[in-house]
Design an enzyme around this catalytic site. Structure first.
Site, mmCIF file in Angstrom:
data_model
loop_
_atom_site.group_PDB
_atom_site.id
_atom_site.type_symbol
_atom_site.label_atom_id
_atom_site.label_comp_id
_atom_site.label_asym_id
_atom_site.label_seq_id
_atom_site.Cartn_x
_atom_site.Cartn_y
_atom_site.Cartn_z
ATOM 1 C CE LYS A 168 8.868 -6.439 -7.672
ATOM 2 N NZ LYS A 168 7.599 -5.714 -7.877
ATOM 3 C CE LYS A 197 -8.182 1.978 -4.655
ATOM 4 N NZ LYS A 197 -7.541 2.122 -3.370
ATOM 5 C CG PHE A 236 -6.943 12.439 3.045
ATOM 6 C CD1 PHE A 236 -6.898 11.390 3.940
ATOM 7 C CD2 PHE A 236 -6.258 12.321 1.854
ATOM 8 C CE1 PHE A 236 -6.183 10.252 3.666
ATOM 9 C CE2 PHE A 236 -5.529 11.187 1.569
ATOM 10 C CZ PHE A 236 -5.497 10.146 2.484
ATOM 11 C CB CYS A 271 -3.428 5.277 -5.655
ATOM 12 S SG CYS A 271 -2.817 3.601 -5.400
ATOM 13 C CG ASN A 317 -8.023 6.114 -4.396
ATOM 14 O OD1 ASN A 317 -8.104 5.987 -3.172
ATOM 15 N ND2 ASN A 317 -7.223 5.363 -5.129
ATOM 16 C CG HIS A 326 -2.769 17.125 7.063
ATOM 17 N ND1 HIS A 326 -2.696 17.711 8.304
ATOM 18 C CD2 HIS A 326 -3.297 15.901 7.248
ATOM 19 C CE1 HIS A 326 -3.139 16.855 9.211
ATOM 20 N NE2 HIS A 326 -3.521 15.749 8.596
HETATM 21 P P1 NAD Z 1 3.412 -2.620 -8.418
HETATM 22 O O1 NAD Z 1 3.860 -2.028 -9.698
HETATM 23 O O2 NAD Z 1 4.172 -2.372 -7.165
HETATM 24 O O3 NAD Z 1 3.305 -4.223 -8.581
HETATM 25 C C1 NAD Z 1 2.757 -4.853 -9.684
HETATM 26 C C2 NAD Z 1 3.532 -6.156 -9.884
HETATM 27 O O4 NAD Z 1 2.845 -6.963 -10.849
HETATM 28 C C3 NAD Z 1 4.944 -5.986 -10.422
HETATM 29 O O5 NAD Z 1 5.854 -6.608 -9.549
HETATM 30 C C4 NAD Z 1 4.921 -6.643 -11.803
HETATM 31 O O6 NAD Z 1 6.147 -7.266 -12.134
HETATM 32 C C5 NAD Z 1 3.822 -7.673 -11.595
HETATM 33 N N1 NAD Z 1 3.201 -8.179 -12.832
HETATM 34 C C6 NAD Z 1 2.764 -7.499 -13.920
HETATM 35 N N2 NAD Z 1 2.233 -8.346 -14.824
HETATM 36 C C7 NAD Z 1 2.306 -9.588 -14.300
HETATM 37 C C8 NAD Z 1 1.912 -10.898 -14.749
HETATM 38 N N3 NAD Z 1 1.288 -11.055 -15.929
HETATM 39 N N4 NAD Z 1 2.155 -11.932 -13.947
HETATM 40 C C9 NAD Z 1 2.757 -11.782 -12.765
HETATM 41 N N5 NAD Z 1 3.160 -10.588 -12.279
HETATM 42 C C10 NAD Z 1 2.923 -9.494 -13.031
HETATM 43 O O7 NAD Z 1 1.889 -2.149 -8.248
HETATM 44 P P2 NAD Z 1 1.081 -1.888 -6.874
HETATM 45 O O8 NAD Z 1 1.420 -0.544 -6.328
HETATM 46 O O9 NAD Z 1 1.180 -3.088 -6.009
HETATM 47 O O10 NAD Z 1 -0.404 -1.782 -7.454
HETATM 48 C C11 NAD Z 1 -1.104 -2.903 -7.941
HETATM 49 C C12 NAD Z 1 -2.562 -2.526 -8.115
HETATM 50 O O11 NAD Z 1 -3.140 -2.218 -6.846
HETATM 51 C C13 NAD Z 1 -2.803 -1.298 -8.985
HETATM 52 O O12 NAD Z 1 -3.988 -1.474 -9.708
HETATM 53 C C14 NAD Z 1 -2.982 -0.191 -7.983
HETATM 54 O O13 NAD Z 1 -3.765 0.871 -8.474
HETATM 55 C C15 NAD Z 1 -3.709 -0.911 -6.867
HETATM 56 N N6 NAD Z 1 -3.528 -0.329 -5.534
HETATM 57 C C16 NAD Z 1 -2.307 0.128 -5.150
HETATM 58 C C17 NAD Z 1 -2.138 0.646 -3.872
HETATM 59 C C18 NAD Z 1 -0.793 1.155 -3.418
HETATM 60 O O14 NAD Z 1 -0.746 1.841 -2.404
HETATM 61 N N7 NAD Z 1 0.289 0.864 -4.099
HETATM 62 C C19 NAD Z 1 -3.228 0.697 -2.993
HETATM 63 C C20 NAD Z 1 -4.458 0.197 -3.414
HETATM 64 C C21 NAD Z 1 -4.598 -0.304 -4.695
#
Ligand code: NAD
Length: 438
Positions: free
Chosen positions: A35, A206, A251, A262, A210, A253
């Site tokens: 990545k 949070k 929300f 999430c 949700n 729909h």
């Molecule tokens: P994701 O899976 O897209 O990304 C997580 C990343 O962390 C991955 O690239 C993984 O390789 C990396 N990772 C894991 N362990 C690691 C380490 N020790 N060191 C470095 N990198 C590491 O996840 P996401 O969708 O970005 O979600 C991340 C957090 O944010 C979650 O807790 C999620 O609930 C929260 N969140 C997500 C969203 C969303 O829309 N995706 C919105 C709000 C909150």
């Protein structure tokens, strides 16, 4: 400010790029070397509108870098954000904090006193306390731990990050508050409200947000079922109640139920937190079960539209990503719907504008079409699962001409029954009066 962002996924990459755009110097770290290599080559690992240009311009200005090296990024950072995944743990649905704690143990070796560690990942109440305990165990002193949950929506992530409804900061000391206020200062200039709370409160906020949105979705879906039984229109009901400021139009729909990375995991994790605390959360528990049932009900809907049996029938599917404007397939409603149809013997041809590469591994054995008309070609029914904009203005006469059976199952209520019927289609929406033949 110098910021390290640990975890460069949907949240880490968008937050990192936006912080850089505010003028901070950001290092995005990920343990996934492929990545980081792609990002360093200027390629985006995810599909998110506007992200590539934002990343590129901040990399060019020297404010945004990507690395696998935790040491270099953490040593001189004033704030270290944790944005790693917190998926549902297999078996019990608790938030799996393995990645969070691994990241903390790793950064503990390099962090300096005065730094603020901030969880942006969605983490259960008390995680900040556990992080503090781990840092202590690792011999770290003088580091603050704060919570700053993220509310961005995929598909509109940059706009959400830059124009948030609110910023929540859970901090137990002045240093953490000061650093986070400074980081978000450009947004206060835009008058984004900041709410400073205790750390545990921020963590819970949070999940409560949700869960409440999930309740709204399951609520309108049940009202949609009632509309079908009593010949009323859920679109008008939603508008009628949504114009009430106390309720609001968002929300509401009706559709195939919520999915994504999430809501499904966060609602279940909230129930686990409540269970541990010995407190019932009956509304959220019901919401989860209403939503779980709904996916199967969508398969039955298609089956009924096809006369009660899908075996040997060809079904075109429009939209696979869990919502428009993303390639994210995590917990997408399309997965149980497509699998349910295939299990019942249907042949599926699906089209999604961007999620094909993510969908192929999770939906083996189906055909992937190159556009909406190709998905409709020779199909007995066409099913709209994700409401991408490009599905809102289809040439319905051309669709009808491509289809073998003239059936449109519109699980997102994109079309009106009248316009579909005028094109020669039999139309099945969600909650739009009594369905044909009922
Ligand atoms: P994701 O899976 O897209 O990304 C997580 C990343 O962390 C991955 O690239 C993984 O390789 C990396 N990772 C894991 N362990 C690691 C380490 N020790 N060191 C470095 N990198 C590491 O996840 P996401 O969708 O970005 O979600 C991340 C957090 O944010 C979650 O807790 C999620 O609930 C929260 N969140 C997500 C969203 C969303 O829309 N995706 C919105 C709000 C909150």
């Amino acid at each position: 400010m110098r910021i390290a962002m640990i975890g460069t996924g949907y949240v880490g990459l968008v937050s990192g790029a936006c912080f850089a755009d505010f003028g901070h110097r950001v290092t995005c770290v990920d343990k996934d070397a492929a990545k980081i290599e792609r990002l360093n080559a200027g390629e985006m690992p995810i599909w998110e509108p506007g992200l590539e240009a934002l990343v590129k311009s901040n990399v060019e200005r020297g404010r945004l870098t990507f690395t696998t090296d935790v040491a270099a990024s953490v040593t001189d950072a004033e704030a270290v954000f944790i944005a790693v995944g917190t998926p549902a743990r297999r078996g019990d649905g608790h938030a799996d904090l393995t990645y969070v704690f691994e990241a903390i143990r790793e950064l503990a070796q390099f962090i300096n006193p005065g730094t603020v560690v901030v969880t942006k990942s969605t983490v259960p109440v008390g995680t900040g306390d556990r992080i503090e305990a781990i840092l202590k165990e690792e011999g770290v002193e003088g580091v603050s731990v704060a919570s700053n949950p993220e509310f961005l929506r995929e598909g509109a992530a940059i706009a959400d990050f830059k124009h948030p409804d609110r910023i929540i900061v859970g901090a137990e000391d002045d240093r953490a508050q000061e650093v986070l206020r400074e980081i978000y200062r450009p947004l206060f200039l835009n008058r984004a409200p900041i709410l400073i709370t205790g750390r545990r409160t921020a963590e819970l906020t949070k999940y409560a947000a949700n869960a409440f949105l999930a309740v709204k979705i399951s609520f309108i879906n049940e009202i949609a079922d009632l509309c079908e039984a009593v010949d009323a229109d859920v679109q008008d009901v939603a508008r009628g109640i949504g114009l009430d400021n106390r309720i609001g139009p968002k929300f509401l729909h009706a559709g195939p139920g919520y999915g994504g990375s999430c809501f499904p995991k966060d609602t279940v994790a909230l129930l686990q937190t409540a269970d541990n605390a010995g407190v019932e959360q009956r509304i959220v528990a019901t919401t989860v079960s209403v939503n779980d049932d709904r996916k199967g009900r969508m398969v039955e809907r298609v089956e009924r539209a096809l006369g009660g049996d899908v075996a040997g029938k060809r079904v075109g599917i429009l939209g696979l990503a869990f919502k428009p404007n993303t390639d994210d397939m995590r917990e997408a409603p399309s997965i149980p719907i497509v699998k349910g149809l295939v299990e019942r013997g249907a042949k599926v041809a699906a089209f999604d504008p961007v999620a094909r590469h993510q969908a192929e591994p999770v939906l083996p054995g189906i055909e992937f079409a190159d556009d909406a008309y190709a998905a409709a070609d020779g199909a007995d029914a066409l099913v709209i699962v994700t409401e991408w904009d490009e599905f809102r203005a289809l040439d319905l006469e051309r669709i009808a001409a491509s289809l073998k059976g003239k059936i449109l199952v519109d699980l997102r209520n994109v079309y009106d029954r009248g316009e579909a019927e005028a094109a020669g289609l039999t139309y099945y929406g969600v909650g739009r009066g009594r369905p044909p033949g009922a």
